[in-house]
Every structure is written in C-alpha cells, then in structure tokens.
Design an enzyme around this catalytic site. Sequence first.
Site, mmCIF file in Angstrom:
data_model
loop_
_atom_site.group_PDB
_atom_site.id
_atom_site.type_symbol
_atom_site.label_atom_id
_atom_site.label_comp_id
_atom_site.label_asym_id
_atom_site.label_seq_id
_atom_site.Cartn_x
_atom_site.Cartn_y
_atom_site.Cartn_z
ATOM 1 N N ASP A 15 19.353 -1.469 -11.783
ATOM 2 C CA ASP A 15 18.184 -2.142 -11.201
ATOM 3 C C ASP A 15 16.943 -1.268 -11.324
ATOM 4 O O ASP A 15 17.033 -0.038 -11.361
ATOM 5 C CB ASP A 15 18.470 -2.475 -9.729
ATOM 6 C CG ASP A 15 17.541 -3.560 -9.201
ATOM 7 O OD1 ASP A 15 16.842 -4.212 -9.999
ATOM 8 O OD2 ASP A 15 17.510 -3.746 -7.972
ATOM 9 N N ASN A 63 19.739 -14.679 -11.984
ATOM 10 C CA ASN A 63 18.628 -14.238 -12.843
ATOM 11 C C ASN A 63 18.041 -15.362 -13.710
ATOM 12 O O ASN A 63 16.952 -15.211 -14.278
ATOM 13 C CB ASN A 63 19.037 -13.052 -13.732
ATOM 14 C CG ASN A 63 19.195 -11.737 -12.971
ATOM 15 O OD1 ASN A 63 20.005 -10.885 -13.335
ATOM 16 N ND2 ASN A 63 18.410 -11.533 -11.908
HETATM 17 C C1 IPE Z 1 20.895 -7.523 -9.705
HETATM 18 O O1 IPE Z 1 19.576 -7.127 -9.705
HETATM 19 C C2 IPE Z 1 21.244 -8.124 -11.034
HETATM 20 C C3 IPE Z 1 21.295 -7.192 -12.136
HETATM 21 C C4 IPE Z 1 21.111 -5.898 -12.076
HETATM 22 C C5 IPE Z 1 21.593 -7.790 -13.422
HETATM 23 P P1 IPE Z 1 18.409 -8.076 -9.171
HETATM 24 O O2 IPE Z 1 17.156 -7.320 -9.333
HETATM 25 O O3 IPE Z 1 18.490 -9.391 -9.849
HETATM 26 O O4 IPE Z 1 18.822 -8.261 -7.646
HETATM 27 P P2 IPE Z 1 17.930 -8.610 -6.397
HETATM 28 O O5 IPE Z 1 17.156 -9.854 -6.740
HETATM 29 O O6 IPE Z 1 17.017 -7.456 -6.168
HETATM 30 O O7 IPE Z 1 18.892 -8.797 -5.275
HETATM 31 C C1 IPE Z 2 17.291 -4.959 -13.501
HETATM 32 O O1 IPE Z 2 15.941 -4.655 -13.364
HETATM 33 C C2 IPE Z 2 17.592 -5.737 -14.756
HETATM 34 C C3 IPE Z 2 17.959 -7.149 -14.540
HETATM 35 C C4 IPE Z 2 18.096 -7.731 -13.383
HETATM 36 C C5 IPE Z 2 18.177 -7.947 -15.736
HETATM 37 P P1 IPE Z 2 14.941 -5.663 -12.685
HETATM 38 O O2 IPE Z 2 14.374 -6.563 -13.742
HETATM 39 O O3 IPE Z 2 15.595 -6.372 -11.557
HETATM 40 O O4 IPE Z 2 13.824 -4.675 -12.167
HETATM 41 P P2 IPE Z 2 13.036 -4.740 -10.791
HETATM 42 O O5 IPE Z 2 14.046 -4.876 -9.691
HETATM 43 O O6 IPE Z 2 12.132 -5.929 -10.870
HETATM 44 O O7 IPE Z 2 12.292 -3.456 -10.740
HETATM 45 MG MG MG Z 3 15.784 -5.937 -9.583
#
Ligand code: IPE
Ligand code: IPE
Ligand code: MG
Length: 234
Positions: A15, A63
């Site tokens: 993340d 997502n």
């Molecule tokens: C979890 O991260 C999903 C992945 C790392 C693929 P998100 O960024 O989607 O999760 P939330 O929305 O912060 O809970």
């Molecule tokens: C994790 O990084 C990757 C996926 C969920 C695909 P994020 O895209 O959630 O990054 P933040 O949480 O917005 O920083």
């Molecule tokens: Mg995220």
Amino acid sequence: MDKQNIPQHIAIIMDGNGRWAKRRLLPRAAGHKAGVASLKAVLKACAELGVKYLTVYAFSTENWGRPREEVDFLMNLFAQSIDREIDELVKSGVRLQFLGRIHKFSDQLQTKMREAMEKTKDGERITLNVMVNYGGRAELVDAANDIIINSPHLNVGNITETLISEHLYTKGMPDPDLLIRTANEMRVSNFLLWQIAYAEIYVTETLWPDFRKKELAAAIEGYQKRERRFGKLQ
Ligand code: IPE
Ligand code: IPE
Ligand code: MG
C-alpha cells in the site's frame, strides 16, 4: 537476523503507491510502476532468505471502484510486467500464481496470466502468489460454492476447517506467519481473512515503492522478537 527462524510464508498488503507518487508530484501511475520494482526486490530477498511463499495483494475486489483510468493502467501494468519478467522468473525457480476471480479480467490478460502460471509451475525455490481481483470474502464464498459443486451430498458435520482450507485459493499452502502492511494503515482491507488467523502483523510507515530488502529485513527481525502463542500458555 536469525536465519533459523525465517517465516515460511510472508503476506504483504502493498500500500501507499499513490501517496509515494503524490509526494513527488507525479501521477499515481508512477507509484504503481515503482511498486513493481519493490516487488522484484522483495521477491529476490525472500528467495535468498529461504522464504517459501510470498503472497502479495495487487488488486482487490474493491479496487474496481477506482477511476477507470487507474484501473486500466493497473491491468496494463500486470500484462507488461508478466511479459518483462517471465523468463527471469522461470530461471530463478519462482512458481508464479495469480489468485482471485481472474475470470473477470479481459480474455487477453487472463490468457497471459494462465500462460505465466503454466510456464512457472515447476518452480521450486519460492511460490509467489499475486492476489488479483481478490477479496477475502469472495474467496470464502467461492470456497463454499466449490464445496457444494464437488460434494453435493454433504451432511451437517462434514464441514470442517480442513475442508474449507482445502477449497481456498491458497489450498495446500501453509498460512502466512507474517503479514506486512506498508503505508501505515492499520486495517486488513479484505485480505486473506481466513488465512491470517494467527499471522503476526507488522505495519510500517514506509510506502510500498520505498520498501526493499532492508525494510523486509526489519520486518523479519520484528517478527523474530514476537512470542507466538497460538492461544496457549508458554
Ligand atoms: C488494499 O489497499 C488493496 C491492495 C493493496 C491491492 P487499498 O489501498 O485498496 O485499501 P484501503 O482502501 O486503504 O482499505
Ligand atoms: C496500493 O497503493 C496499490 C493498489 C491498491 C493497487 P494505493 O494505490 O492504494 O496507494 P495509496 O493508498 O493511494 O497511497
Ligand atoms: Mg491504498
């Protein structure tokens, strides 16, 4: 680091790609791209340390709710990363699996993922599970439906923890010993709900694109300081 106490299975909620990009005034896509480099580095480090399973959260069932542009970028990044990395993965003994509801992806991407799994299926050094269109709840629903399809005449009492485990996407693998979440979020976000029952959880402020070998070592050292009790007294 104690080389005799390396977790057999590490799971990672990768993340913070978006925040990493934002800090650099770059588009979110740049963060996702840099995230692939982190995954390569962490996979290599895990293989060297003797970790047998690495399970990473790459795309959740939630997502899909992101802007179309970002979803499309991620799909292209998956395809491109497979093309670029497949030979190296085969050479280094990695068994690559894409786990999740992959039938929801485009035919082209599904084919690529299935071919990559087929090409790497004999890899014995480490298993890399890339969880895509993955949700812990969806996995349990799929397991329940799979159980009915395979054994329509089950009776009350036939449902056991072993039976459920054997119908998860991760069937045949040990549960994760260590769950890492980067970017400082203290939540599970629908990842491996069943399998993390007794995983040790390690949360770091480091954003995923900055998480490399050194940060992995710190997570494992943190894990080694824990007392795993599994509900019992020592
Ligand atoms: C979890 O991260 C999903 C992945 C790392 C693929 P998100 O960024 O989607 O999760 P939330 O929305 O912060 O809970
Ligand atoms: C994790 O990084 C990757 C996926 C969920 C695909 P994020 O895209 O959630 O990054 P933040 O949480 O917005 O920083
Ligand atoms: Mg995220």
